[in-house]
Design an enzyme around this catalytic site. Structure first.
Site, PDB file in Angstrom:
ATOM      1  N   ASP A 235       2.467   0.894   2.367  1.00  0.00           N
ATOM      2  CA  ASP A 235       3.784   0.263   2.281  1.00  0.00           C
ATOM      3  C   ASP A 235       4.714   1.191   1.509  1.00  0.00           C
ATOM      4  O   ASP A 235       4.250   2.039   0.736  1.00  0.00           O
ATOM      5  CB  ASP A 235       3.706  -1.107   1.593  1.00  0.00           C
ATOM      6  CG  ASP A 235       4.887  -1.999   1.987  1.00  0.00           C
ATOM      7  OD1 ASP A 235       4.783  -2.713   2.993  1.00  0.00           O
ATOM      8  OD2 ASP A 235       5.929  -1.951   1.302  1.00  0.00           O
TER       9      ASP A 235
ATOM     10  N   ASP B  60       6.556   9.701   1.195  1.00  0.00           N
ATOM     11  CA  ASP B  60       7.227  10.639   2.103  1.00  0.00           C
ATOM     12  C   ASP B  60       6.456  10.674   3.427  1.00  0.00           C
ATOM     13  O   ASP B  60       5.421  10.027   3.574  1.00  0.00           O
ATOM     14  CB  ASP B  60       7.331  12.041   1.483  1.00  0.00           C
ATOM     15  CG  ASP B  60       5.968  12.582   1.050  1.00  0.00           C
ATOM     16  OD1 ASP B  60       4.973  12.295   1.737  1.00  0.00           O
ATOM     17  OD2 ASP B  60       5.908  13.273   0.021  1.00  0.00           O
TER      18      ASP B  60
ATOM     19  N   GLY C 138      -1.152 -10.159   3.339  1.00  0.00           N
ATOM     20  CA  GLY C 138      -1.708 -11.343   4.008  1.00  0.00           C
ATOM     21  C   GLY C 138      -2.557 -10.988   5.220  1.00  0.00           C
ATOM     22  O   GLY C 138      -3.684 -11.459   5.376  1.00  0.00           O
TER      23      GLY C 138
ATOM     24  N   CYS D 294       7.965 -11.036  13.062  1.00  0.00           N
ATOM     25  CA  CYS D 294       8.155 -12.481  12.927  1.00  0.00           C
ATOM     26  C   CYS D 294       9.574 -12.821  13.394  1.00  0.00           C
ATOM     27  O   CYS D 294      10.296 -13.583  12.763  1.00  0.00           O
ATOM     28  CB  CYS D 294       7.887 -12.966  11.507  1.00  0.00           C
ATOM     29  SG  CYS D 294       8.840 -12.128  10.245  1.00  0.00           S
TER      30      CYS D 294
ATOM     31  N   ASP E 105       3.146  -4.212  11.441  1.00  0.00           N
ATOM     32  CA  ASP E 105       3.817  -5.503  11.248  1.00  0.00           C
ATOM     33  C   ASP E 105       5.238  -5.149  10.810  1.00  0.00           C
ATOM     34  O   ASP E 105       5.535  -5.077   9.626  1.00  0.00           O
ATOM     35  CB  ASP E 105       3.058  -6.309  10.186  1.00  0.00           C
ATOM     36  CG  ASP E 105       3.640  -7.688   9.976  1.00  0.00           C
ATOM     37  OD1 ASP E 105       4.380  -8.156  10.863  1.00  0.00           O
ATOM     38  OD2 ASP E 105       3.376  -8.302   8.925  1.00  0.00           O
TER      39      ASP E 105
END
Length: 400
Positions: free
Chosen positions: A256, A284, A237, A354, A301
């Protein structure tokens, strides 16, 4: 609102049972599957099912007080009935409700009070302590806001359209919306609609993204032509927002630990017309090391408790505990320490969550700066749920 069809009641029951008692089942995916499986339900039916389902998850603890016991696989119909009575929703006397002592529930409802703050705000006892300790007397104001229904907010994709044009496009498809004051690309729906069926969505004109979340991309201060790393990109996003802010110029490396999330990001990027994104799965530490001192900008994030987005994910308050928060704080500390090496000298990073807990937010940043004198805080911002949006924290840090 009325619940007058038995198949809707059974659908709500089964979805709640799955969310509460099956492992790794999340409310948003459960309801999505339920609605997909019942294509014959009209838009009103879908609205009734979604609203009752989410409100029961949101108010589970309070409803448990009304029925006199905790939720169990065999008392979900009692929980639903308690909700219908409490919310004064019209319903038919379905056979599933036979034998439930309605008088006991009504007696408690007539009292108009509940015995503890945990019941009042419908949160676990441990969370009352945590919020009180971390937020002081403001915690209840934020918890009241977190128990409200979240509005649907879109981010107009500036690679393909403008905010004004998006609002017009949606209007053609019977979706009324307006620009959120103070946010360049945020568009809020007048009422909940399935926007994923619109041609505006298929054409990549928008992404669903809360206004608070949209602030984070802007906070990173990216420019076209930069090399930017999104270290915890997920399904992307914020990555897509960065691509729009960079006008597709330069390079974004989206990373990610979950390859399937990056696959979803690629699909979304294609639809959005974002061409400057490269994905890399973190298998890794070498993946991170190869990028040391290579990026102009870095977005972290960070994984967090998610307490700032309970409006959207009310089931998460029943799935986490204090141990989870303690573990996630250690993870945040490690990520901040390891990933910060990606920035060049003179480059900047944003650490964002968040969450609304200082221990996950400014205290993490203070701890990091204390141990890393070659970094300095430029600015930080908190978006609290009581402002009407999701709760977020963001800190802009420069490598000096």
């Amino acid at each position: 609102m009325q619940l007058i069809h038995r198949n809707l009641l059974i659908g709500i029951h089964d979805a709640l049972q799955e969310t509460f008692f099956e492992k790794n089942k999340y409310a948003d995916k459960v309801i999505e599957r339920l609605l997909k499986a019942h294509k014959k339900w009209g838009s009103d039916d879908r609205k009734v099912v979604s609203e009752i389902f989410y409100n029961i998850i949101r108010w589970k603890k309070r409803l448990e007080y009304y029925i006199g016991e905790g939720a169990k696989p065999n008392n979900i119909y009692r929980l639903i009935l308690a909700y219908l009575l409490w919310s004064e929703t019209e319903y038919k006397k379905f056979e599933e409700f036979q034998g439930i002592k309605v008088a006991d529930i009504i007696t408690k409802l007539k009292k108009g009070t509940v015995p503890t703050k945990a019941f009042e705000h419908s949160i676990p006892d441990w969370l009352v302590e945590t919020l009180e300790k971390e937020l002081g007397e403001n915690w209840e104001k934020e918890m009241i806001a977190l128990n409200e229904q979240a509005p649907t907010i879109l981010r107009a994709n500036s690679l393909k359209t403008s905010t004004k044009h998006l609002i017009e496009e949606l209007k053609h498809e019977n979706v009324e919306s307006f620009q959120v004051p103070g946010f360049e690309n945020a568009v809020q729906l007048e009422e909940k609609k399935n926007v994923f069926l619109t041609s505006a969505f298929k054409d990549g004109f928008f992404e669903v993204q809360d206004a608070g979340s949209q602030k984070i991309g802007e906070f990173l201060d990216v420019k076209p032509g930069m090399r930017v790393v999104d270290a915890c990109a997920g399904a992307g996003g914020k990555t897509l927002h960065l691509a729009a802010l960079m006008e597709n110029k330069g390079q974004i490396i989206a990373m990610d630990i979950h390859g399937w999330k990056l696959a979803e990001l690629k699909r979304r990027a294609k639809r959005a017309g974002a061409h400057n994104i490269e994905t890399r799965e973190i298998t890794d530490n070498k993946v991170i090391k190869r990028l040391h001192e290579k990026a102009d900008r870095l977005l972290i994030d960070a994984p967090c408790s998610g307490l700032g987005v309970l409006k959207r994910n009310p089931d998460s308050k029943w799935k986490i505990d204090q141990d989870f928060i303690d573990r996630i704080r250690k993870e945040q500390e490690t990520i901040l320490q390891d990933y910060s090496k990606i920035i060049k000298k003179g480059g900047k990073m944003v650490y964002a969550t968040c969450s609304i807990l200082p221990s996950e937010n400014n205290e993490q940043v203070e701890n990091f700066l204390k141990n890393n004198p070659d970094f300095k805080l430029v600015k930080e911002e908190k978006v609290m749920p009581s402002t009407g949006f999701d709760g977020f924290y963001m800190a802009l840090i420069e490598r000096v």
